[in-house]
Design a protein around this motif. Structure first.
Motif, PDB file in Angstrom:
ATOM      1  N   ALA A   1      53.915 -19.759  -4.817  1.00  0.00           N
ATOM      2  CA  ALA A   1      54.512 -20.677  -4.167  1.00  0.00           C
ATOM      3  C   ALA A   1      56.143 -20.841  -4.748  1.00  0.00           C
ATOM      4  N   LEU A   2      56.576 -20.377  -5.741  1.00  0.00           N
ATOM      5  CA  LEU A   2      57.897 -20.155  -5.922  1.00  0.00           C
ATOM      6  C   LEU A   2      58.724 -19.293  -4.922  1.00  0.00           C
ATOM      7  N   ARG A   3      57.940 -18.098  -4.794  1.00  0.00           N
ATOM      8  CA  ARG A   3      58.617 -16.967  -3.946  1.00  0.00           C
ATOM      9  C   ARG A   3      58.773 -17.516  -2.586  1.00  0.00           C
ATOM     10  N   TRP A   4      57.754 -18.267  -1.980  1.00  0.00           N
ATOM     11  CA  TRP A   4      57.892 -18.814  -0.624  1.00  0.00           C
ATOM     12  C   TRP A   4      58.984 -19.878  -0.766  1.00  0.00           C
ATOM     13  N   LEU A   5      59.111 -20.425  -1.657  1.00  0.00           N
ATOM     14  CA  LEU A   5      60.175 -21.471  -1.750  1.00  0.00           C
ATOM     15  C   LEU A   5      61.448 -20.518  -1.732  1.00  0.00           C
ATOM     16  N   LEU A   6      61.498 -19.671  -2.402  1.00  0.00           N
ATOM     17  CA  LEU A   6      62.890 -18.536  -2.582  1.00  0.00           C
ATOM     18  C   LEU A   6      63.235 -18.130  -0.834  1.00  0.00           C
TER      19      LEU A   6
END
Length: 287
Positions: free
Chosen positions: A115-120
């Motif tokens: 999820a964090l990489r999607w946000l980035l």
């Protein structure tokens, strides 16, 4: 990872440099279809002599021709956009590509993206929107830039898919050869009157594009599509700088804020562990 980051920053700067040469060529009266075709001719002539003879058999693989068709269509579309749109504006449409790439890699290659990489990745795209506000008089041509972004996203995913199946030289040679062959009818139809300046710009356009794409190929052998995606945004930073230096397009304050968002998203992304593949995923057959 920091060495890969530096390599990607340099390589991604080469791609807008090639497109800057392409825009200058069109200012000299050279049609976009010829510029696109000539770019791949230069690239093919530069890389094919160094391809080991044993690897020429791989060029019959339809997957390589499919990948070459994607980049050929993408380059044709972005150069059509650049015939009227400012450099940075056109690259804004192109930059739906990394988003498309991460989505396709998750769906087709079964990469597990946190999820964090999607946000980035989304943050990087938000930075793109901050950098470029499309101008009204260029909107019809910016549709070609968005189309280029869709093709580019498919190409990035195909590069990740085939990175372990073929050598970097085979991947680079195949994309140059396939795109050259497919664009030959258009290239010959729009053949311009040559001059030393046009020949020099054609060489710059072709060699810079080839260098940038070789960087991507090498990167995909060491990292996932989600890891590479934020660095692809360096192209926009370079496009903005070249637009200012070559075409006197002065960046607005919001542009600098967008650059900071893009850079921050890329730096944080390099610190994350690589995404894992789905247990049931099946990649390309390795050679």
């Amino acid at each position: 990872m920091w060495r890969l980051a530096l390599l990607l920053c340099f390589g991604m700067s080469l791609i807008p440099a090639g497109d800057t040469a392409g825009k200058l060529l069109q200012a000299e009266g050279v049609a976009a279809p010829f510029v696109a075709w000539a770019r791949f001719v230069v690239g093919a002539l530069a890389v094919l002599p160094f391809l080991p003879r044993a690897e020429f058999a791989c060029l019959r693989d339809p997957r390589l021709w499919f990948r070459g068709a994607l980049i050929g269509a993408g380059i044709f579309s972005i150069l059509t956009a650049l015939s009227r749109a400012p450099l940075a504006d056109a690259f804004a449409g192109l930059f739906v590509g990394p988003i498309v790439s991460v989505v396709l890699s998750a769906l087709l290659l079964k990469e597990r993206v946190s999820a964090l990489r999607w946000l980035l990745v989304l943050a990087g795209f938000a930075g793109v929107l901050m950098v470029v506000r499309p101008t009204g008089n260029a909107e019809p041509f910016l549709a070609f830039a968005v189309l280029a972004g869709l093709f580019y996203g498919g190409f990035l995913t195909a590069s990740r898919w085939l990175a372990g199946a073929f050598t970097p030289k085979t991947l680079l040679a195949s994309q140059m050869l396939a795109a050259m062959v497919l664009l030959t009818p258009l290239g010959l139809w729009f053949w311009p009157e040559m001059s030393p300046k046009i020949i020099a710009l054609l060489l710059v356009s072709g060699l810079c594009s080839m260098g940038g794409n070789l960087t991507l190929i090498l990167a995909y052998r060491q990292a996932s599509a989600a890891q590479v995606a934020p660095f692809v945004y360096v192209q926009l930073l370079a496009a903005t700088a070249l637009g200012y230096l070559v075409f006197q397009d002065v960046p607005a304050p919001l542009t600098w804020a967008g650059m900071a968002v893009i850079a921050l998203a890329g730096i944080i992304s390099t610190q994350l562990p690589p995404p894992s593949a789905h247990p049931g995923a099946r990649g390309a057959d390795r050679r």
